[in-house]
Design a protein around this motif. Structure first.
Motif, mmCIF file in Angstrom:
data_model
loop_
_atom_site.group_PDB
_atom_site.id
_atom_site.type_symbol
_atom_site.label_atom_id
_atom_site.label_comp_id
_atom_site.label_asym_id
_atom_site.label_seq_id
_atom_site.Cartn_x
_atom_site.Cartn_y
_atom_site.Cartn_z
ATOM 1 N N TYR A 461 0.852 -1.200 0.000
ATOM 2 C CA TYR A 461 0.000 0.000 0.000
ATOM 3 C C TYR A 461 0.880 1.240 0.000
ATOM 4 C CZ TYR A 461 0.750 -0.087 5.136
ATOM 5 O OH TYR A 461 1.290 -0.120 6.387
ATOM 6 N N GLY A 462 0.232 2.369 -0.279
ATOM 7 C CA GLY A 462 0.933 3.640 -0.331
ATOM 8 C C GLY A 462 -0.015 4.768 0.012
ATOM 9 N N LYS A 463 0.249 5.921 -0.566
ATOM 10 C CA LYS A 463 -0.496 7.131 -0.234
ATOM 11 C C LYS A 463 -1.990 6.989 -0.534
ATOM 12 C CE LYS A 463 1.532 10.876 -1.376
ATOM 13 N NZ LYS A 463 2.107 11.973 -2.192
ATOM 14 N N GLU A 464 -2.331 6.424 -1.685
ATOM 15 C CA GLU A 464 -3.743 6.351 -2.074
ATOM 16 C C GLU A 464 -4.561 5.564 -1.050
ATOM 17 O OE1 GLU A 464 -3.721 4.671 -5.956
ATOM 18 O OE2 GLU A 464 -3.075 6.529 -6.949
ATOM 19 N N PHE A 465 -4.048 4.422 -0.631
ATOM 20 C CA PHE A 465 -4.759 3.604 0.353
ATOM 21 C C PHE A 465 -4.886 4.333 1.687
ATOM 22 C CE2 PHE A 465 -4.350 0.589 3.913
ATOM 23 C CZ PHE A 465 -5.522 -0.145 3.752
ATOM 24 N N LEU A 466 -3.812 4.957 2.139
ATOM 25 C CA LEU A 466 -3.825 5.607 3.448
ATOM 26 C C LEU A 466 -4.727 6.827 3.472
ATOM 27 C CD1 LEU A 466 -0.032 5.236 4.290
ATOM 28 C CD2 LEU A 466 -1.939 3.940 5.275
ATOM 29 N N VAL A 467 -4.746 7.575 2.375
ATOM 30 C CA VAL A 467 -5.637 8.734 2.306
ATOM 31 C C VAL A 467 -7.097 8.281 2.351
ATOM 32 C CG1 VAL A 467 -6.431 10.612 0.821
ATOM 33 C CG2 VAL A 467 -3.982 10.228 1.140
ATOM 34 N N LYS A 468 -7.417 7.181 1.671
ATOM 35 C CA LYS A 468 -8.777 6.636 1.734
ATOM 36 C C LYS A 468 -9.143 6.222 3.152
ATOM 37 C CE LYS A 468 -9.084 4.988 -3.046
ATOM 38 N NZ LYS A 468 -9.144 3.776 -3.929
ATOM 39 N N GLN A 469 -8.125 5.832 3.920
ATOM 40 C CA GLN A 469 -8.342 5.464 5.314
ATOM 41 C C GLN A 469 -8.397 6.699 6.223
ATOM 42 O OE1 GLN A 469 -8.679 2.302 6.708
ATOM 43 N NE2 GLN A 469 -8.743 1.418 4.644
ATOM 44 N N LYS A 470 -8.301 7.878 5.607
ATOM 45 C CA LYS A 470 -8.312 9.162 6.328
ATOM 46 C C LYS A 470 -7.150 9.261 7.313
ATOM 47 C CE LYS A 470 -13.301 9.773 5.820
ATOM 48 N NZ LYS A 470 -14.596 10.029 6.493
ATOM 49 N N LEU A 471 -5.994 8.783 6.844
ATOM 50 C CA LEU A 471 -4.781 8.837 7.650
ATOM 51 C C LEU A 471 -3.715 9.649 6.940
ATOM 52 C CD1 LEU A 471 -4.578 5.072 8.672
ATOM 53 C CD2 LEU A 471 -5.199 6.973 10.191
ATOM 54 N N SER A 472 -2.814 10.232 7.700
ATOM 55 C CA SER A 472 -1.652 10.917 7.132
ATOM 56 C C SER A 472 -0.623 9.871 6.719
ATOM 57 C CB SER A 472 -1.036 11.860 8.169
ATOM 58 O OG SER A 472 0.296 12.169 7.827
ATOM 59 N N PRO A 473 -0.272 9.795 5.423
ATOM 60 C CA PRO A 473 0.745 8.818 5.001
ATOM 61 C C PRO A 473 2.065 8.998 5.743
ATOM 62 C CG PRO A 473 -0.428 9.673 3.093
ATOM 63 C CD PRO A 473 -0.860 10.499 4.267
ATOM 64 N N ASP A 474 2.460 10.251 5.964
ATOM 65 C CA ASP A 474 3.707 10.502 6.684
ATOM 66 C C ASP A 474 3.613 9.984 8.116
ATOM 67 O OD1 ASP A 474 6.380 11.989 6.554
ATOM 68 O OD2 ASP A 474 5.473 12.860 8.348
ATOM 69 N N ALA A 475 2.465 10.212 8.741
ATOM 70 C CA ALA A 475 2.281 9.760 10.122
ATOM 71 C C ALA A 475 2.348 8.244 10.224
ATOM 72 C CB ALA A 475 0.944 10.269 10.665
ATOM 73 N N VAL A 476 1.785 7.541 9.243
ATOM 74 C CA VAL A 476 1.788 6.081 9.282
ATOM 75 C C VAL A 476 3.209 5.540 9.138
ATOM 76 C CG1 VAL A 476 1.050 3.993 8.059
ATOM 77 C CG2 VAL A 476 -0.588 5.835 8.492
ATOM 78 N N PHE A 477 3.990 6.126 8.222
ATOM 79 C CA PHE A 477 5.379 5.655 8.096
ATOM 80 C C PHE A 477 6.152 5.931 9.378
ATOM 81 C CE2 PHE A 477 9.860 5.976 7.130
ATOM 82 C CZ PHE A 477 10.074 4.823 6.386
ATOM 83 N N GLN A 478 5.982 7.112 9.957
ATOM 84 C CA GLN A 478 6.683 7.431 11.195
ATOM 85 C C GLN A 478 6.249 6.507 12.334
ATOM 86 O OE1 GLN A 478 9.162 9.411 11.826
ATOM 87 N NE2 GLN A 478 9.329 10.561 9.910
ATOM 88 N N LEU A 479 4.971 6.198 12.390
ATOM 89 C CA LEU A 479 4.486 5.269 13.418
ATOM 90 C C LEU A 479 5.112 3.891 13.222
ATOM 91 C CD1 LEU A 479 2.661 4.390 15.750
ATOM 92 C CD2 LEU A 479 0.814 4.075 14.073
#
Length: 667
Positions: A461-479
């Protein structure tokens, strides 16, 4: 492409044919209102902006000095996940005492100093001082790299063709910058304004004292461009205890390195005309033929030395009669490194661009354009003069121009070779200098031998999936990095994410602190308490981490972080020879600034990969990207096994997050 553009400024526009053999090239002396042919766009500039380059500089908002109580609150929030209760209480006590006593006095002095220096920011001078006073070698410690994507046209990726096209486009960028026709850096909330001619003409007519406010009216935010003045013709000069930045805007020559040999030739004439591409091509062919062996002593290694050591040896070089050659190196528009290597994969490419073999780099130049034997290109840049914003803009423009408007084609015939116009620099090296070169080479080789570089790609997954999940892609990678570090080290570690403050006059960077109580809670849940939480509870934890990270990002971008503020207070205290406050001597303060995970993201259609060395010997340097459908990173470290384990655990963490987001329990 526009067929005409408006030229503006003072002086008179004169056009006349260039010298014989430069068909289609024109000299421009002065600029004023009028219509100019497209020839100049193609041959001398990357583009012509309606809005002058530095039009917004005078009216940019100033970087705010945060309130001390807010910085202490943010500081303690960053310390909380790193400390046990007893240590936290002690650190909180020290911080509160600092806030009431020495900190209050330093804050008042910093605010007063800031009011007296409205032409700059409160962090600018201390930040320059930090970089230039550091005595560590610049290579690996400070200099980052970016590697460019190949030219889409396969035949254009030979070393000479790629180098010629990139050099010509780089000088076009320089000409655009010098002539105030490089488009200003503007962040457009509504991108349509970037193409709006009425908007551009309106802004151009505004006085510079209010121009920023005109852009702000339509949600367009101009950025600081003060760093661009150091991009060309600049070098860091080693001095005892504190280096200096040198710039000579009159320099018209290019520095070319091949097999440890130095060559210079003019790429601009006194009128600002670019040397004909066929002549540049001919010079590069001559250099490749002439530099057919390594010198016995390559004093390039000296730029990899500890700075005081290098400063002392440079003085010996000057006394030995090398002043003129050093001046030519320092004042060159930039350094072109023609490497005799073909990296077989991204690991070798990263090593090549980050440090190379030492003998074919001048790490003190503001930037070096590196071209390998197979035409792979990259940039290594010295960090004290500026940050990634200016370098990335340069890379984007030069890549776009060189691929869309190449100066030469693969079948181009070079001009007749004229060695007299291409000077090979010869240096006087006595026994003491030769001994110093050998010592520098040995230290360099030992250091880079220990450095490990690893690539990581996660394709699920990448940005498109995470944005659909209403999440910050940068925040998810940092987490994911936080969870991974806890798996690897068994504890929460100090982390750093860079954030630009270029929205403010003379802004530099601010630190985002990804480690928080929320990421600690999430890390414990994913690693030690996997069976104790439902999927919905874990999902809620991810959501809260994302929201908090967005808040940290916003605060940092708006100059409301705490790291630069506290650094400026400490710098002020030291500069006044005050006793160092207990706050800065606290072991917790030292621990917070011992960065284990140093991270930065860089994304551009021009960039293949980027990277930098770890900040600490026991830490990692993680340059990462979250693309539309996948994510990845380029990681460095001196702990090879731990780095490999980190990336293995990172994949595990990202899979765990995917399971939770798709409603599957952790097993």
């Amino acid at each position: 492409m526009l067929r005409t553009w408006l030229a503006f400024g003072s002086g008179v526009l004169l056009q006349r044919p260039g010298p014989v053999g430069r068909r289609g090239y024109w000299r421009t002396v002065g600029l004023t209102e009028g219509i100019v042919s497209e020839l100049d766009t193609d041959h001398h500039f990357v583009h012509r902006s309606t809005i002058p380059t530095m039009h917004f500089q005078d009216s940019l908002p100033r970087l705010p000095v945060p309130k001390l109580e807010e910085s202490i609150r943010r500081y303690l929030a960053a310390q909380k996940p790193l400390l046990d209760d007893d240590h936290y209480r002690n650190t909180e006590r020290i911080a509160r005492e600092f806030e009431k006593e020495e900190g209050r006095k330093l804050q008042q002095a910093l605010v007063e100093l800031d009011k007296k220096n409205k032409h700059t920011s409160y962090i600018s001078d201390p930040w320059f001082d930090m970089y230039l006073s550091a005595r560590d070698p610049v290579v690996l410690t400070f200099n980052p790299f970016v590697s460019l994507n190949p030219d889409p046209k396969e035949g254009y990726n030979s070393q000479v063709v790629r180098a010629t096209n990139l050099v010509v486009s780089s000088i076009k960028f320089l000409n655009s910058l010098k002539n105030e026709c490089l488009r200003p850096d503007i962040y457009y909330v509504n991108p349509k304004w970037s193409q709006s001619r009425p908007f551009k003409n309106f802004i151009r007519l505004l006085p510079t004292s209010v121009s920023w406010y005109g852009a702000y009216m339509v949600n367009a935010y101009p950025l600081d461009m003060s760093q661009y003045k150091r991009l060309f013709n600049s070098s860091r000069i080693p001095k005892l205890n504190k280096d200096e930045l040198f710039t000579n805007e009159q320099g018209r020559h290019l520095l070319v390195m091949r097999n440890g040999h130095f060559y210079v030739f003019d790429v601009l004439d006194p009128f600002g005309n670019i040397l004909h591409p066929s002549e540049i091509q001919a010079h590069l062919i001559y250099i490749l033929q002439d530099a057919d062996h390594l010198p016995e002593f390559s004093f390039c290694y000296l730029t990899t030395e500890e700075r005081n050591t290098w400063a002392a040896i440079r003085q010996q070089l000057l006394e030995a009669g090398n002043e003129d050659n050093l001046q030519k190196i320092d004042s060159a528009v930039f350094c072109l490194c023609l490497d005799n290597i073909c990296p077989k994969d991204d690991i070798e490419l990263s090593h090549c661009m980050l440090h190379g073999q030492g003998f074919n780099r001048w790490f003190d130049k503001s930037f070096s354009l590196i071209i390998t034997s197979d035409g792979t290109a990259g940039i290594n840049f010295e960090h004290s003069w500026g940050d990634g914003v200016a370098v990335l803009r340069f890379v984007n423009e030069v890549y776009r121009n060189s691929t869309r408007h190449p100066a030469i084609v693969p079948q181009s015939d070079p001009a007749a070779l004229c060695p007299a116009k291409c000077e090979r620099l010869e240096f006087r090296l006595n026994e003491s200098i030769q001994s110093a070169i050998n010592a520098a080479r040995m230290k360099f080789d030992e250091t880079v031998e220990k450095l490990s570089v690893k690539r990581f790609e996660f394709k699920k997954y990448g940005k498109e999936f995470l944005v659909k999940q209403k999440l910050s892609p940068d925040a998810v990678f940092q987490l994911a990095c936080q969870i991974t570090a806890y798996r690897l080290f068994g504890k929460i570690v100090s982390s750093y994410e860079a954030c630009s403050t270029a929205a403010f006059k003379h802004g530099r960077t601010e630190t985002i602190r990804p480690t928080s109580l929320l990421t600690k809670q999430c890390s414990l849940a994913f690693v030690e308490e996997r069976s104790k939480h439902s999927v919905s509870e874990l999902r809620n934890m991810i959501d809260e981490c994302s929201k908090y990270h967005r808040r940290l990002q916003m605060e940092a971008a708006l100059g409301k972080g705490f790291d630069r503020h506290l650094f400026a207070l400490k710098h002020l205290s030291v500069s006044r020879d005050d006793p160092v406050p207990e706050f800065f001597l606290d072991a917790a303060y030292q621990k917070l600034n011992h960065i284990i995970l140093s991270t930065s993201t860089l994304q551009s259609p021009a960039v293949h990969i980027g990277g930098f060395g770890p900040v600490e010997p026991d830490g990692f340097g993680i340059g990462y990207n979250v693309y539309d459908t996948w994510l990845g990173c380029n990681a460095t470290g001196f702990l090879t096994r731990e780095l490999q384990d980190f990336l293995g655990y990172l994949e595990y963490s990202l899979n765990d997050i995917l399971d939770v987001l798709e409603g599957r329990p952790l097993v």
